[in-house]
Design a protein around this motif. Sequence first.
Motif, PDB file in Angstrom:
ATOM      1  N   SER A  43       0.845  -1.198   0.000  1.00 57.77           N
ATOM      2  CA  SER A  43       0.000   0.000   0.000  1.00 57.77           C
ATOM      3  C   SER A  43       0.882   1.250   0.000  1.00 57.77           C
ATOM      4  O   SER A  43       2.045   1.210   0.407  1.00 57.77           O
ATOM      5  N   ASP A  45       0.718   3.730   1.960  1.00 55.74           N
ATOM      6  CA  ASP A  45       1.120   4.042   3.338  1.00 55.74           C
ATOM      7  C   ASP A  45       2.387   3.292   3.739  1.00 55.74           C
ATOM      8  O   ASP A  45       3.229   3.830   4.444  1.00 55.74           O
ATOM      9  N   TYR A  52       4.869   3.453   8.132  1.00 53.07           N
ATOM     10  CA  TYR A  52       4.903   2.050   8.520  1.00 53.07           C
ATOM     11  C   TYR A  52       5.249   1.919  10.003  1.00 53.07           C
ATOM     12  O   TYR A  52       4.573   1.211  10.750  1.00 53.07           O
ATOM     13  N   LYS A  76       0.973 -10.873   6.039  1.00 53.70           N
ATOM     14  CA  LYS A  76       0.000 -10.213   5.175  1.00 53.70           C
ATOM     15  C   LYS A  76      -1.009 -11.204   4.632  1.00 53.70           C
ATOM     16  O   LYS A  76      -1.983 -10.823   4.015  1.00 53.70           O
ATOM     17  N   SER A  80      -5.488 -10.759   4.097  1.00 45.88           N
ATOM     18  CA  SER A  80      -5.620 -10.375   2.681  1.00 45.88           C
ATOM     19  C   SER A  80      -6.561 -11.332   1.974  1.00 45.88           C
ATOM     20  O   SER A  80      -6.756 -12.462   2.405  1.00 45.88           O
ATOM     21  N   TYR A  87       0.576  -5.815   1.477  1.00 44.40           N
ATOM     22  CA  TYR A  87       1.090  -5.325   2.747  1.00 44.40           C
ATOM     23  C   TYR A  87       0.434  -3.969   2.980  1.00 44.40           C
ATOM     24  O   TYR A  87       0.681  -3.015   2.243  1.00 44.40           O
ATOM     25  N   SER A  88      -0.431  -3.882   3.990  1.00 47.63           N
ATOM     26  CA  SER A  88      -1.122  -2.629   4.302  1.00 47.63           C
ATOM     27  C   SER A  88      -1.524  -2.622   5.771  1.00 47.63           C
ATOM     28  O   SER A  88      -1.454  -3.653   6.455  1.00 47.63           O
ATOM     29  N   LYS A  89      -1.989  -1.468   6.217  1.00 45.59           N
ATOM     30  CA  LYS A  89      -2.456  -1.334   7.601  1.00 45.59           C
ATOM     31  C   LYS A  89      -3.636  -2.260   7.895  1.00 45.59           C
ATOM     32  O   LYS A  89      -3.795  -2.721   9.014  1.00 45.59           O
TER      33      LYS A  89
END
Length: 185
Positions: A43, A45, A52, A76, A80, A87-89
């Motif tokens: 992502s 972010d 991160y 992740k 997901s 890969y994200s919050k």
Amino acid sequence: TREKFRFDALKYSRNTEVIGYQQWLGIIGRVKRSKLYANVSISDDFLDFDNYLEWAKEQIGFNTYDDAGLLYNIDKDLLSEPDNLIYSKDTCLFIPQELNLMCKPSRNSDLKKGVQFQKHKKKPYRAYINIDGKPIGLGYYCTEEEANAQYKIARISRIDDLYLKYNDKVDPRVWDELRSDIWCT
């Protein structure tokens, strides 16, 4: 003259920022360089280290070590979508290696997870589960479905054991996700 710089790994090995930076570099490196991560993205972010690290510091399990002294892994896969690994919050959490190994997809096989085919046997489908990196046999069966059913039973038992060990040390979403059938096929 040239100054010599030294990095004292023992002094900094458990420093939050250093650990966060190493994990972040690992994410970037895997996604950008590994063929195994061709279908994984990052992502916006997470492309920024400061974002991160700010997120990571707030997560259960960040900068945490298991009983063997191993740092929890960033995962992740559990949160997901199988066809949209990111890969994200919203899709990452920190889990011990024991739990992370349970999230590995099936091997390069057409068989369901926890099943091997051994054509020389009367009952050719062998059920097994990996515990601590070692395959544990669960018996031989006539069909792939029977073998996979035994694997699912053993998997739930293993998750229950790990729940007793890690319940308050990981994000609560881990348990429902690990019990999901998606990790058994």
